[in-house]
Design a protein around this motif. Structure first.
Motif, PDB file in Angstrom:
ATOM      1  N   GLU A 131       2.553   4.667  -5.093  1.00  0.00           N
ATOM      2  CA  GLU A 131       1.759   3.606  -4.812  1.00  0.00           C
ATOM      3  C   GLU A 131       1.291   3.174  -3.618  1.00  0.00           C
ATOM      4  O   GLU A 131       0.184   2.703  -3.080  1.00  0.00           O
ATOM      5  CB  GLU A 131       2.870   2.276  -5.499  1.00  0.00           C
ATOM      6  CG  GLU A 131       3.050   2.168  -6.928  1.00  0.00           C
ATOM      7  CD  GLU A 131       1.669   1.888  -7.622  1.00  0.00           C
ATOM      8  OE1 GLU A 131       0.739   1.363  -6.949  1.00  0.00           O
ATOM      9  OE2 GLU A 131       1.621   2.201  -8.930  1.00  0.00           O
ATOM     10  N   LEU A 132       2.291   3.630  -2.827  1.00  0.00           N
ATOM     11  CA  LEU A 132       1.985   3.323  -1.352  1.00  0.00           C
ATOM     12  C   LEU A 132       1.082   4.320  -0.696  1.00  0.00           C
ATOM     13  O   LEU A 132       0.394   4.168   0.341  1.00  0.00           O
ATOM     14  CB  LEU A 132       3.266   3.221  -0.241  1.00  0.00           C
ATOM     15  CG  LEU A 132       4.014   2.084  -0.695  1.00  0.00           C
ATOM     16  CD1 LEU A 132       5.270   2.369  -0.009  1.00  0.00           C
ATOM     17  CD2 LEU A 132       3.357   0.731  -0.170  1.00  0.00           C
TER      18      LEU A 132
ATOM     19  N   HIS C 147       4.110  -2.522 -11.732  1.00  0.00           N
ATOM     20  CA  HIS C 147       3.350  -3.351 -11.081  1.00  0.00           C
ATOM     21  C   HIS C 147       3.237  -4.803 -12.030  1.00  0.00           C
ATOM     22  O   HIS C 147       2.926  -5.822 -11.405  1.00  0.00           O
ATOM     23  CB  HIS C 147       2.126  -2.756 -10.711  1.00  0.00           C
ATOM     24  CG  HIS C 147       1.391  -2.292 -11.826  1.00  0.00           C
ATOM     25  ND1 HIS C 147       1.445  -1.200 -12.062  1.00  0.00           N
ATOM     26  CD2 HIS C 147       0.097  -3.013 -12.420  1.00  0.00           C
ATOM     27  CE1 HIS C 147       0.286  -0.762 -12.981  1.00  0.00           C
ATOM     28  NE2 HIS C 147      -0.219  -2.076 -13.121  1.00  0.00           N
ATOM     29  N   GLY C 207       0.660  -1.904  -0.344  1.00  0.00           N
ATOM     30  CA  GLY C 207       0.690  -1.352  -1.724  1.00  0.00           C
ATOM     31  C   GLY C 207       1.694  -2.257  -2.580  1.00  0.00           C
ATOM     32  O   GLY C 207       2.274  -3.140  -2.206  1.00  0.00           O
ATOM     33  N   LEU C 208       2.042  -1.559  -3.577  1.00  0.00           N
ATOM     34  CA  LEU C 208       2.950  -2.231  -4.568  1.00  0.00           C
ATOM     35  C   LEU C 208       4.436  -2.630  -3.704  1.00  0.00           C
ATOM     36  O   LEU C 208       4.690  -1.770  -3.000  1.00  0.00           O
ATOM     37  CB  LEU C 208       3.344  -1.362  -5.550  1.00  0.00           C
ATOM     38  CG  LEU C 208       4.351  -1.860  -6.713  1.00  0.00           C
ATOM     39  CD1 LEU C 208       3.732  -3.230  -7.468  1.00  0.00           C
ATOM     40  CD2 LEU C 208       4.617  -0.859  -7.736  1.00  0.00           C
ATOM     41  N   LEU C 209       4.784  -4.035  -3.869  1.00  0.00           N
ATOM     42  CA  LEU C 209       5.795  -4.341  -3.379  1.00  0.00           C
ATOM     43  C   LEU C 209       5.699  -4.913  -1.792  1.00  0.00           C
ATOM     44  O   LEU C 209       6.523  -5.339  -1.175  1.00  0.00           O
ATOM     45  CB  LEU C 209       7.100  -3.840  -3.469  1.00  0.00           C
ATOM     46  CG  LEU C 209       7.673  -3.376  -4.734  1.00  0.00           C
ATOM     47  CD1 LEU C 209       9.147  -2.947  -4.893  1.00  0.00           C
ATOM     48  CD2 LEU C 209       7.489  -4.522  -5.751  1.00  0.00           C
ATOM     49  N   HIS C 210       4.519  -4.357  -1.295  1.00  0.00           N
ATOM     50  CA  HIS C 210       4.071  -4.481   0.114  1.00  0.00           C
ATOM     51  C   HIS C 210       2.838  -5.358   0.208  1.00  0.00           C
ATOM     52  O   HIS C 210       2.210  -5.039   1.105  1.00  0.00           O
ATOM     53  CB  HIS C 210       4.125  -3.132   0.829  1.00  0.00           C
ATOM     54  CG  HIS C 210       5.054  -2.407   0.847  1.00  0.00           C
ATOM     55  ND1 HIS C 210       5.902  -1.768  -0.330  1.00  0.00           N
ATOM     56  CD2 HIS C 210       5.965  -1.919   2.015  1.00  0.00           C
ATOM     57  CE1 HIS C 210       6.941  -0.893  -0.004  1.00  0.00           C
ATOM     58  NE2 HIS C 210       7.253  -1.139   1.411  1.00  0.00           N
ATOM     59  N   ASN C 241       5.186  -9.319  -0.990  1.00  0.00           N
ATOM     60  CA  ASN C 241       5.821  -8.225  -0.405  1.00  0.00           C
ATOM     61  C   ASN C 241       7.394  -8.615  -0.593  1.00  0.00           C
ATOM     62  O   ASN C 241       7.851  -9.725  -0.402  1.00  0.00           O
ATOM     63  CB  ASN C 241       5.670  -8.821   1.066  1.00  0.00           C
ATOM     64  CG  ASN C 241       6.288  -7.726   2.253  1.00  0.00           C
ATOM     65  OD1 ASN C 241       7.020  -6.747   1.680  1.00  0.00           O
ATOM     66  ND2 ASN C 241       6.076  -8.062   3.482  1.00  0.00           N
ATOM     67  N   VAL C 243       9.899  -6.031   0.003  1.00  0.00           N
ATOM     68  CA  VAL C 243      10.660  -4.954   0.801  1.00  0.00           C
ATOM     69  C   VAL C 243      10.816  -5.216   2.118  1.00  0.00           C
ATOM     70  O   VAL C 243      10.023  -5.453   2.903  1.00  0.00           O
ATOM     71  CB  VAL C 243       9.985  -3.572   0.743  1.00  0.00           C
ATOM     72  CG1 VAL C 243      11.021  -2.366   1.232  1.00  0.00           C
ATOM     73  CG2 VAL C 243       9.752  -3.315  -0.770  1.00  0.00           C
TER      74      VAL C 243
END
Lengths: 145, 347, 428
Positions: A131-132, C147, C207-210, C241, C243
């Motif tokens: 994902e990142l 997600h 991105g995901l979780l960020h 976010n 993390v």
């Protein structure tokens, strides 16, 4: 994990190396390619995970098509002396600085090995790495499958 | 109840001998020796130097694990609370030994302090692990150094929280300590910005490190026509080390002719470096300074030629200031002699 | 634009028959709230719990913290793009339930952290040990994608915060705050003797979780832009976010941005607080260059003399911080940077992953690598299994007596980079 990405029709061609080793080895391999003139597409320290919290790390590098030496038929790991991908060009100072700073971070910490991670977490870690990396891969012309 | 302190000093200040005794193993004496006498007087009834460890500088630098254990064992044996070392002034190996002694003791949970000249390589290596009081560069400054060391040591021993280096008189350790300020960060930030806008003095909470960045030169266009020089910090020198380049904290570098030399052989060349196992470098010095390979490349026409001089020093506890100066001097000599590129080897 | 915040003080939480606030006590009808949240069929289960300051309670892992708010008057609704429609917010009147927070918790990914201790040595490190917390324990369905699980949990927190405030619209405010944000033509000419200051507000967007959202738009997909500080008070900026607990900006701190508060405090007296530029922190190098150039260009267009620049996160965003600083200073805009540090367990490592000599005015939230021992608490709300993850060394270790030895990185908002807390560091 296997790439869920396929090369787009009119995008530069790509190769994917899987490193034998941990995230630190991935950074070392990237550094070696940077020394040969490959440029970083993204910052090597993406994500808010520290080296002991995330076992996966991926690095996307690019250079001009005529110097990339990439084609679907050629296996770039063989015959390095003939392959333009391994021809040394002047290293990009910005990429060099970034990768060395990333290596400093990894050398100062305990590096998590995928073998040390329980399966359920490994799946999550791999997904988060993917994902990142989405944005850099997209911007470099890879389309998500 | 006075704190019990062990004092660490070297062979010279212990009255055993000079450079020729730098290899002596550590020994303990009850009570004080050398500068410990002055130190003990200054510490008064706050702390008592119960024993003194005397160790050869070379021995300490070359046998760190053993010396470290000796120090911790001695601290335990004497039921000590703390270790004070030096002062080492500008003696590089003594500075490294003092810094190391404090680090070993600190790692085992003891309070420590030492003193040395700010440019002593021991500072860079050990300031993160111990408090270091700045001294002059020679023992002529002993009279000034001891009172400062004693006063600061007494403060640390009593458990008092120390302020910044500037306020307390020690060399800034570069260690970040968390604290709760009076105001929230946002308020502190806006207040700081206002001072900056008005041109008033302000103190940043974090000093950004300034890196001496060197832009890499573009690659050599045609290696087959280029003159390549070899420079090393791996300490390869002609047999006998004619310029006495020190095994650590080197004060000099050497330049040696290799016209006609195609291979560095054991017995004709050696390593002077005290920071790694010398066996393999002494067996074949090309391993650190690859003259043989460069000669091959010369013969094959891959490089134009190998420059007739190689430069060498020992990069073990080298003062950064010296390294910079020598690099500039060597660089100028190479450039003046039309060398296109240099291969730098280290260990 | 003018926004009035009508703040109703909450000093205690309780479960009861009707959701509402009276004499500082907020009562929550669990069943009603549960029914509301379970309308999202991506949730398998939801439970609630309460934690008050001083309780021997640990909450972990915390996904987000949100302050209950809703519109009383004025365009749109809070959390536009999620709860409210995408209409512009930031004017009129907004109700705030002050003194409490909604904390969402639940297993999203492993490893996951975010500890709030309501008492003990860990309490001073989080602002949420001082708030009355309604903890929403979420269990997303097993079969949904990650997600979607993140989105579900994010929405549940926002819905809860909005629901609670909406049930209290009739309550009388204990105090009111008024914030003006005049049109730029007025703002630029006001207070001619005072220096013009802007706030460059960096948002995590990797991105995901960020991620961070602005009016429902993923900040990763935006160019830097202007926003009114009053829009942030109505929840135009939402946190995705989760993390790095110490320096992720929860929705709560976006709503209560202390830098905006500090700038308003001095507005018209020592500075002319002209505007806010929001910018992102994408991982690609091209985006970093584009965003920093664009953000500073906006600051230049505002004609400011100085700017406060705040970062979110660590590691690669340090590069964005440095780019913003260098470009601002080169444009003649004096800067102060607000960040946090990763100086290693012994405090001797380099605090930031990047550096510039122009960054001569820096305030930090402290060293995130400082370790702390958190004693066992009588009650743990959240995913108890996380304790084992901690024991596994991801965020610290568990001692035989049950206490946790962790870096303060694992504590929620411990080193917040908006300068929310008094924590900082100095060099010895």
């Amino acid at each position: 994990m296997q790439a869920n990405f396929t090369a787009g029709a009119d995008t530069p061609k790509q190769i994917c190396f899987f490193c034998d080793g941990d995230a630190l080895q991935v950074l070392v391999a990237a550094r070696d390619l940077i020394h040969m003139g490959w440029k970083l597409v993204h910052h090597p320290l993406y994500g808010n995970y520290r080296p002991h919290q995330q076992p996966y790390r991926s690095i996307l590098l690019q250079r001009e098509a005529e110097n990339s030496g990439l084609s679907h038929e050629q296996n770039p790991t063989q015959d390095q002396s003939l392959n333009p991908a391994y021809q040394c060009l002047a290293p990009d100072p910005a990429s060099l600085q970034l990768i060395e700073a990333a290596l400093d971070v990894y050398r100062a910490d305990r590096v998590l090995n995928p073998q040390q991670v329980p399966d359920v977490m490994l799946r999550d870690c791999s997904q988060l790495d993917y994902e990142l990396m989405r944005l850099p891969l997209e911007q470099a012309g890879w389309e998500a499958a | 109840m006075a704190y019990r302190v062990i004092h660490y000093i070297n062979q010279f200040f212990g009255g055993i001998g000079g450079e020729e005794k730098a290899d002596i193993a550590p020994e303990v004496r009850d009570g004080v020796a050398g500068p410990g006498m002055g130190l003990a007087k200054l510490l008064g009834d706050k702390a008592e130097i119960v024993a003194t460890i005397i160790c050869g500088d070379n021995y300490c630098v070359g046998n760190q694990e053993e010396v470290g254990k000796f120090i911790v064992d001695t601290l335990k044996k004497y039921n000590a609370d703390a270790l004070i070392a030096g002062p080492a002034f500008n003696a590089g190996r003594y500075g490294m030994a003092s810094g190391f002694a404090c680090s070993a003791a600190a790692a085992a949970g003891y309070t420590t302090l030492t003193g040395m000249y700010p440019e002593n390589p021991g500072v860079e290596l050990y300031k993160a692990n111990t408090y270091i009081v700045p001294t002059t560069d020679s023992a002529a400054g002993m009279g000034k150094a001891l009172p400062v060391m004693a006063a600061l040591f007494a403060k640390i021993l009593s458990g008092e929280k120390l302020g910044t280096a500037e306020a307390e008189g020690y060399i800034e350790r570069g260690v970040r300590i968390n604290t709760f300020y009076e105001e929230v960060g946002a308020e502190r930030a806006v207040a700081m910005l206002l001072k900056k806008i008005k041109g008033e003095p302000f103190t940043t909470e974090y000093k950004m490190p300034v890196f001496d960045r060197v832009t890499p030169r573009p690659g050599v266009k045609d290696l087959s026509k280029a003159t390549i020089a070899l420079v090393t910090s791996g300490g390869i020198v002609p047999m006998g080390n004619p310029d006495h380049i020190a095994a650590s904290s080197a004060r000099n570098y050497g330049g040696y002719e290799i016209d006609g030399v195609t291979d560095l052989v054991s017995g004709k060349y050696q390593t002077a470096h005290g920071g790694y196992d010398q066996t393999y470098a002494n067996q074949d010095p090309d391993r650190v300074l690859p003259v043989d390979v460069l000669r091959d490349l010369e013969k094959e026409g891959k490089i134009g030629k190998l420059y007739h001089t190689f430069y060498t020093t020992v990069g073990n506890g080298t003062a950064v200031g010296n390294a910079k100066k020598w690099g500039e001097e060597i660089g100028k000599q190479l450039k003046d002699n039309n060398v296109q590129a240099v291969i730098l080897t280290s260990t | 634009m003018n926004l009035e915040l009508h703040k109703v003080a909450v000093r205690q939480l309780a479960f009861g028959a009707k959701t509402g606030v009276s004499n500082g006590v907020l009562t929550v009808n669990k069943e009603e709230l549960k029914a509301l949240l379970l309308k999202d069929d991506r949730l398998a289960a939801v439970e609630f719990d309460l934690a008050h300051p001083g309780d021997s309670t640990r909450i972990m892992p915390v996904k987000d913290a949100i302050e209950p708010r809703c519109k009383l008057e004025g365009q749109g609704e809070v959390f536009p793009g999620f709860i409210g429609p995408v209409e512009s917010v930031g004017s009129g009147k907004t109700l705030v339930l002050e003194g409490m927070a909604v904390l969402t918790t639940g297993r999203l990914v492993a490893p996951q952290e975010g500890i709030v201790d309501m008492t003990g040595p860990g309490a001073p490190y989080t602002p949420f040990s001082q708030t009355c917390n309604l903890v929403v324990v979420l269990t997303p369905r097993e079969d949904i994608k990650l997600h979607h699980a993140e989105e579900t949990c994010r929405m549940a927190g926002l819905k809860t915060a909005h629901y609670l405030a909406s049930q209290c619209k009739a309550a009388k405010a204990d105090h009111t705050e008024s914030y003006d944000f005049p049109p730029l033509t007025q703002a630029m000419q006001a207070y001619p003797g005072l220096p013009k200051v802007a706030y460059v507000y960096m948002l995590q967007s990797q991105g995901l979780l960020h991620d961070t959202w602005v009016y429902g738009v993923d900040a990763k997909r935006t160019l830097p832009t202007l926003i009114s500080p009053t829009e942030t008070m109505d929840g135009a900026i939402i946190s995705g976010n989760c993390v790095s607990a110490c320096d992720k900006n929860n929705t709560y701190v976006h709503l209560n941005n202390p830098i905006i508060k500090a700038l308003y405090k001095r507005h018209g007296k020592e500075i002319n607080f002209v505007g806010v530029v929001i910018t992102n922190e994408n991982v690609t190098l091209a985006d970093k260059q584009r965003s920093s150039s664009y953000a500073i260009k906006l600051a230049e267009m505002l004609g400011v003399d100085a700017a406060v620049i705040s970062e979110e996160g660590f590691g690669n965003p340090d590069a964005d911080l440095v780019l913003n600083c260098v470009k601002a200073e080169k444009a003649g805009i004096k800067t102060v940077l607000v960040t946090d540090e990763y100086a290693g367990a012994n405090g001797a490592s380099q605090s930031l992953a990047d550096s510039c000599q122009e960054g001569n005015a820096v305030v930090t939230g402290g060293n995130a690598n400082e370790t702390i021992v958190l004693p066992p608490m009588a009650k743990v709300i959240g995913d108890i299994g996380q304790a084992d993850v901690i024991a596994g060394g991801f965020f610290g270790s568990k001692r035989p007596d049950g206490s946790l030895e962790v870096e303060i990185q694992a504590i929620l908002a411990a080193t917040n980079e908006l300068g929310f807390s008094k924590i900082g560091a100095y060099t010895i």
